[in-house]
Design an enzyme around this catalytic site. Sequence first.
Site: not given
Length: 169
Positions: A103, A27, A127, A85, A3, A108, A81, A129
């Site tokens: 979960p 969902e 930009e 960062e 969706i 993820e 990262e 962050e």
Amino acid sequence: MKIYSGKKFEVYIEKFNLPNGKVRETEFIKHRGSAVILPFLDKNRIIMIRQYRPVIQKWIYELPAGTVEEGEDPLETAKRELIEETGYEANNISHLIDFYPSPGVSNELMHLYIATNLKFVGAHPEEYEVIEVKEISIEDALQMIKNKEICDAKTILGILYFKLENQNL
């Protein structure tokens, strides 16, 4: 059925057959996964970031982390990262644990790494962050968790898991 499709995730509605024989329409967010890094300057000091999170409209303390890019290995994400960062590159990086942060709504999978033998090479955050890099002792970080100054789940899990595995610290 998809969706929504965005840069970092997609949203689906699907029916799942449950172990009890029932069917549930759910969902959920389909996510490529992410990497979290616990970077040590030395045996007592870690690098954290203080980042402004517009979704919650707050500054929070976090371990550096980011989404796995299409076709990227989580270890490569962790290395990328950390530099983006914090500005630090790790000569040693090792895997600690994988976990699902939410979960009930997302698939993820977060991959937690420990990074040592750091060398400053310069940060280049995205930009969007808004980040401040902080050096914090591991003991201060533990106290910040107790004092509810650290409220980010991946950061709490990372620091406490490390402490659990290294009881003699």
